[in-house]
Write a protein that holds these residues in place. Structure first.
Motif, PDB file in Angstrom:
ATOM      1  N   PHE A 165       0.824  -1.215   0.000  1.00 41.17           N
ATOM      2  CA  PHE A 165       0.000   0.000   0.000  1.00 41.17           C
ATOM      3  C   PHE A 165       0.856   1.261   0.000  1.00 41.17           C
ATOM      4  O   PHE A 165       0.613   2.201  -0.758  1.00 41.17           O
ATOM      5  CB  PHE A 165      -0.931  -0.004   1.218  1.00 41.17           C
ATOM      6  CG  PHE A 165      -1.541   1.334   1.532  1.00 41.17           C
ATOM      7  CD1 PHE A 165      -2.569   1.845   0.753  1.00 41.17           C
ATOM      8  CD2 PHE A 165      -1.078   2.095   2.605  1.00 41.17           C
ATOM      9  CE1 PHE A 165      -3.126   3.092   1.034  1.00 41.17           C
ATOM     10  CE2 PHE A 165      -1.627   3.327   2.898  1.00 41.17           C
ATOM     11  CZ  PHE A 165      -2.660   3.826   2.112  1.00 41.17           C
ATOM     12  N   LEU A 166       1.885   1.283   0.849  1.00 37.88           N
ATOM     13  CA  LEU A 166       2.749   2.462   0.941  1.00 37.88           C
ATOM     14  C   LEU A 166       3.551   2.675  -0.341  1.00 37.88           C
ATOM     15  O   LEU A 166       3.752   3.812  -0.778  1.00 37.88           O
ATOM     16  CB  LEU A 166       3.679   2.340   2.146  1.00 37.88           C
ATOM     17  CG  LEU A 166       3.001   2.370   3.519  1.00 37.88           C
ATOM     18  CD1 LEU A 166       4.022   2.160   4.621  1.00 37.88           C
ATOM     19  CD2 LEU A 166       2.248   3.674   3.728  1.00 37.88           C
ATOM     20  N   ILE A 167       4.000   1.587  -0.951  1.00 32.89           N
ATOM     21  CA  ILE A 167       4.756   1.698  -2.204  1.00 32.89           C
ATOM     22  C   ILE A 167       3.892   2.315  -3.294  1.00 32.89           C
ATOM     23  O   ILE A 167       4.314   3.247  -4.006  1.00 32.89           O
ATOM     24  CB  ILE A 167       5.282   0.312  -2.648  1.00 32.89           C
ATOM     25  CG1 ILE A 167       6.431  -0.129  -1.748  1.00 32.89           C
ATOM     26  CG2 ILE A 167       5.747   0.348  -4.107  1.00 32.89           C
ATOM     27  CD1 ILE A 167       7.661   0.748  -1.815  1.00 32.89           C
ATOM     28  N   PHE A 168       2.671   1.845  -3.437  1.00 35.11           N
ATOM     29  CA  PHE A 168       1.799   2.378  -4.485  1.00 35.11           C
ATOM     30  C   PHE A 168       1.340   3.802  -4.156  1.00 35.11           C
ATOM     31  O   PHE A 168       1.183   4.629  -5.055  1.00 35.11           O
ATOM     32  CB  PHE A 168       0.607   1.456  -4.710  1.00 35.11           C
ATOM     33  CG  PHE A 168       0.920   0.292  -5.607  1.00 35.11           C
ATOM     34  CD1 PHE A 168       1.068   0.475  -6.976  1.00 35.11           C
ATOM     35  CD2 PHE A 168       1.097  -0.978  -5.084  1.00 35.11           C
ATOM     36  CE1 PHE A 168       1.383  -0.589  -7.806  1.00 35.11           C
ATOM     37  CE2 PHE A 168       1.411  -2.050  -5.902  1.00 35.11           C
ATOM     38  CZ  PHE A 168       1.554  -1.857  -7.275  1.00 35.11           C
ATOM     39  N   THR A 169       1.142   4.102  -2.884  1.00 31.99           N
ATOM     40  CA  THR A 169       0.816   5.481  -2.498  1.00 31.99           C
ATOM     41  C   THR A 169       1.952   6.417  -2.898  1.00 31.99           C
ATOM     42  O   THR A 169       1.723   7.507  -3.433  1.00 31.99           O
ATOM     43  CB  THR A 169       0.561   5.581  -0.986  1.00 31.99           C
ATOM     44  OG1 THR A 169      -0.532   4.738  -0.624  1.00 31.99           O
ATOM     45  CG2 THR A 169       0.232   7.016  -0.588  1.00 31.99           C
ATOM     46  N   LEU A 170       3.183   5.990  -2.637  1.00 31.37           N
ATOM     47  CA  LEU A 170       4.357   6.785  -3.014  1.00 31.37           C
ATOM     48  C   LEU A 170       4.449   6.957  -4.526  1.00 31.37           C
ATOM     49  O   LEU A 170       4.698   8.060  -5.021  1.00 31.37           O
ATOM     50  CB  LEU A 170       5.618   6.128  -2.473  1.00 31.37           C
ATOM     51  CG  LEU A 170       6.954   6.788  -2.835  1.00 31.37           C
ATOM     52  CD1 LEU A 170       7.023   8.197  -2.279  1.00 31.37           C
ATOM     53  CD2 LEU A 170       8.124   5.944  -2.321  1.00 31.37           C
ATOM     54  N   LEU A 171       4.243   5.880  -5.272  1.00 33.63           N
ATOM     55  CA  LEU A 171       4.343   5.945  -6.725  1.00 33.63           C
ATOM     56  C   LEU A 171       3.293   6.883  -7.314  1.00 33.63           C
ATOM     57  O   LEU A 171       3.604   7.767  -8.130  1.00 33.63           O
ATOM     58  CB  LEU A 171       4.185   4.542  -7.319  1.00 33.63           C
ATOM     59  CG  LEU A 171       5.339   3.563  -7.098  1.00 33.63           C
ATOM     60  CD1 LEU A 171       4.972   2.180  -7.618  1.00 33.63           C
ATOM     61  CD2 LEU A 171       6.614   4.068  -7.769  1.00 33.63           C
ATOM     62  N   PHE A 172       2.050   6.715  -6.918  1.00 33.30           N
ATOM     63  CA  PHE A 172       0.981   7.548  -7.465  1.00 33.30           C
ATOM     64  C   PHE A 172       1.144   9.011  -7.029  1.00 33.30           C
ATOM     65  O   PHE A 172       0.954   9.927  -7.834  1.00 33.30           O
ATOM     66  CB  PHE A 172      -0.382   7.022  -7.012  1.00 33.30           C
ATOM     67  CG  PHE A 172      -0.705   5.648  -7.524  1.00 33.30           C
ATOM     68  CD1 PHE A 172      -0.302   5.244  -8.781  1.00 33.30           C
ATOM     69  CD2 PHE A 172      -1.412   4.749  -6.739  1.00 33.30           C
ATOM     70  CE1 PHE A 172      -0.586   3.968  -9.267  1.00 33.30           C
ATOM     71  CE2 PHE A 172      -1.713   3.477  -7.204  1.00 33.30           C
ATOM     72  CZ  PHE A 172      -1.297   3.091  -8.473  1.00 33.30           C
ATOM     73  N   SER A 173       1.501   9.217  -5.773  1.00 36.09           N
ATOM     74  CA  SER A 173       1.652  10.582  -5.256  1.00 36.09           C
ATOM     75  C   SER A 173       2.810  11.308  -5.927  1.00 36.09           C
ATOM     76  O   SER A 173       2.744  12.524  -6.149  1.00 36.09           O
ATOM     77  CB  SER A 173       1.862  10.556  -3.740  1.00 36.09           C
ATOM     78  OG  SER A 173       0.778   9.946  -3.080  1.00 36.09           O
TER      79      SER A 173
END
Length: 317
Positions: free
Chosen positions: A20-28
């Motif tokens: 979840f944190l990895i994808f949040t970082l990527l999208f953000s």
């Protein structure tokens, strides 16, 4: 250490919070770059990038649920019980009103910004109203109508923070640790725009960052308590939406800026964070009301499916 790296990576990829944190970082990161590349962006850019960044946690939640073969509909979407929703709406109004009454009465900021009030009255066609009556009616209009726009943005964040992250952390940690970890992640997520952008109140970066971080971590305790107690992350959505609405769209703009106003007003000044901490301490004293393990299980309705998660590990190996 190197020989253990593959195992560590496998364990990380097995962890829904990490994914979840990895994808949040990527999208953000995409929105951060676009925002920082538009330093002179106006209302349109603010709306597009503002909505975009606030829905990145929701998008990351959806992707994570797909990867781990979960249903996003199993998050705590329930609107009940309504008494917690009502309290979630009123609490930010209460501490923000108190904060600005302190700011106005101490002279740290003035009441009221005549240019702003007359401009809004002109836009609404309410120029004929007495200023103080207009201010009251405008507050009511924002609280009744403007809250829906604020919910539309806060929902994107809260699907991620309190809809997914808090229940996942609550499976392993208690209320205090869950609130602290979520608050630190939530605060750090804002840092790129705080440090490199214009998301501040005009004070030095170190000061605004400190006040904002304290405010967000304190708010995390409040939002987590309501989410776990009510079994619904809609309480966090309303807390978040109400906070943003009343502080950013009402109290801050109607305040007259004086020499030291920025040091006390908004989320980047000292008063709002101080009061938020007081509210957080109150809910900390009520932490024993929370049955962390059982509540977390109830609000997620997500069981760990060993078969599906093992398949995912095999795919990433």
């Amino acid at each position: 250490m190197i020989e253990y790296l593959p195992y560590i990576l496998r364990r990380l990829f097995y962890n829904p919070v990490f994914i979840f944190l990895i994808f949040t970082l990527l999208f953000s990161s995409v929105i951060w770059v676009l925002t920082l590349n538009a330093p002179d962006g106006g209302r349109i850019a603010a709306r597009i990038y503002g909505y975009g960044i606030m829905w990145c946690p929701a998008l990351a939640t959806w992707v994570t649920c797909r990867i781990f073969n979960r249903r996003i509909t199993d998050l705590a979407w329930s609107w009940k019980p309504t008494n917690y929703l009502t309290a979630a709406y009123l609490i930010p109004l209460g501490y923000s009103l108190t904060a600005y009454l302190i700011i106005w009465t101490t002279g740290w900021g003035g009441f009221y910004n005549k240019a702003y009030v007359s401009g809004i009255a002109h836009e609404l066609g309410w120029e004929g109203l007495p200023p103080y009556l207009f201010i009251v009616l405008y507050l009511v209009a924002q609280g009744v109508i403007g809250i829906f726009s604020s919910i539309a943005t806060a929902l994107g964040e809260e699907i991620g923070w309190r809809g997914f992250l808090v229940p996942e952390l609550s499976k392993r940690f208690g209320f205090g640790t869950t609130s602290l970890i979520t608050g630190l992640i939530w605060a750090a997520w804002h840092y790129p725009l705080l440090i490199f952008g214009h998301y501040n109140n005009g004070t030095p970066v170190w000061y605004g960052l400190t006040c904002f971080t304290i405010s967000v971590i304190a708010a995390s305790y409040i939002y987590t308590w309501f989410t776990l107690k009510s079994g619904s992350f809609w309480t966090a959505v309303l807390l978040h939406a109400s906070h943003n609405l009343f502080i950013q769209a009402f109290f801050t703009p109607i305040t007259v800026n004086k020499k030291s106003t920025a040091w006390y007003s908004d989320e980047f000044g000292a008063v709002v964070p101080a009061l938020t901490v007081m509210v957080a301490v109150y809910f900390w004293t009520r932490r024993k009301e929370l049955l962390q393990t059982s509540t977390a299980a109830n609000i997620t309705n997500q069981s760990s499916n060993t078969k599906h998660e093992t398949i995912f590990i095999k795919l990433v190996q």
